[in-house]
Design a protein around this motif. Structure first.
Motif, mmCIF file in Angstrom:
data_model
loop_
_atom_site.group_PDB
_atom_site.id
_atom_site.type_symbol
_atom_site.label_atom_id
_atom_site.label_comp_id
_atom_site.label_asym_id
_atom_site.label_seq_id
_atom_site.Cartn_x
_atom_site.Cartn_y
_atom_site.Cartn_z
ATOM 1 N N PRO A 57 -27.976 -36.618 31.533
ATOM 2 C CA PRO A 57 -26.783 -35.968 32.074
ATOM 3 C C PRO A 57 -26.833 -35.775 33.591
ATOM 4 N N PHE A 58 -28.003 -35.592 34.160
ATOM 5 C CA PHE A 58 -28.088 -35.374 35.601
ATOM 6 C C PHE A 58 -27.741 -36.645 36.377
ATOM 7 N N LEU A 59 -27.855 -37.806 35.748
ATOM 8 C CA LEU A 59 -27.581 -39.069 36.432
ATOM 9 C C LEU A 59 -26.101 -39.155 36.823
ATOM 10 N N HIS A 60 -25.225 -38.800 35.897
ATOM 11 C CA HIS A 60 -23.793 -38.838 36.180
ATOM 12 C C HIS A 60 -23.438 -37.854 37.295
ATOM 13 N N GLU A 61 -24.000 -36.677 37.241
ATOM 14 C CA GLU A 61 -23.694 -35.668 38.258
ATOM 15 C C GLU A 61 -24.181 -36.096 39.650
ATOM 16 N N SER A 62 -25.365 -36.695 39.717
ATOM 17 C CA SER A 62 -25.875 -37.102 41.031
ATOM 18 C C SER A 62 -25.034 -38.249 41.611
ATOM 19 N N ILE A 63 -24.584 -39.142 40.761
ATOM 20 C CA ILE A 63 -23.740 -40.237 41.239
ATOM 21 C C ILE A 63 -22.405 -39.696 41.729
#
Length: 155
Positions: A57-63
């Protein structure tokens, strides 16, 4: 060239999810059939290696945070300052350099030919002619030793 085009068509067919032709029906000899077999094997391995694991889930937020920061940043176009005037400035500089080269490259006036070169050489100081005469002596000595060597080596 024909085999490269054929390999490209086979690879493009796989990219477009079209069915791969049977390797036994491919023209181009054993090399074309071997390429088709290896391509089919690679395609199967890649399709079977797919992972259905969800992305963290953190991948989408960082992008998305990076996209937002980029959208908020002022739009700058690199090279705008140099872009519109660099070519005319270079052209003008070349024109100026050409005209300066033509101006300063005037040939000096030709002197009248020397009627007596021996008198001109005699008028030169010995310090100018000394290295040249030494070199002339060395050259004559080398020619003599070469001639002696060649004459001695002949039967």
């Amino acid at each position: 060239m024909k085999s490269i085009w054929q390999q490209y068509r086979m690879s493009a067919a796989l990219d477009n999810d079209k069915t791969q032709p049977d390797p036994r029906t491919i023209s181009g000899g054993e090399e074309g059939r071997a390429f088709a077999r290896s391509l089919a094997t690679l395609d199967q391995q890649l399709k079977n290696a797919r992972s259905d694991a969800p992305a963290p889930p953190f991948l989408h937020e960082s992008i998305m945070a990076k996209v937002r920061r980029q959208a908020e940043a002022p739009a700058t176009r690199p090279g705008v300052l140099l872009g519109w005037w660099a070519a005319p400035a270079c052209a003008a500089a070349l024109v100026v350099c050409f005209f300066l080269a033509m101006h300063f490259a005037r040939r000096p006036a030709l002197r009248a030919p020397v009627s007596r070169p021996q008198e001109e050489l005699a008028a030169l100081p010995d310090t100018v002619l000394s290295p040249l005469s030494d070199e002339l002596e060395h050259l004559q000595r080398d020619l003599r030793t070469t001639t002696d060597f060649l004459l001695a080596s002949l039967p």
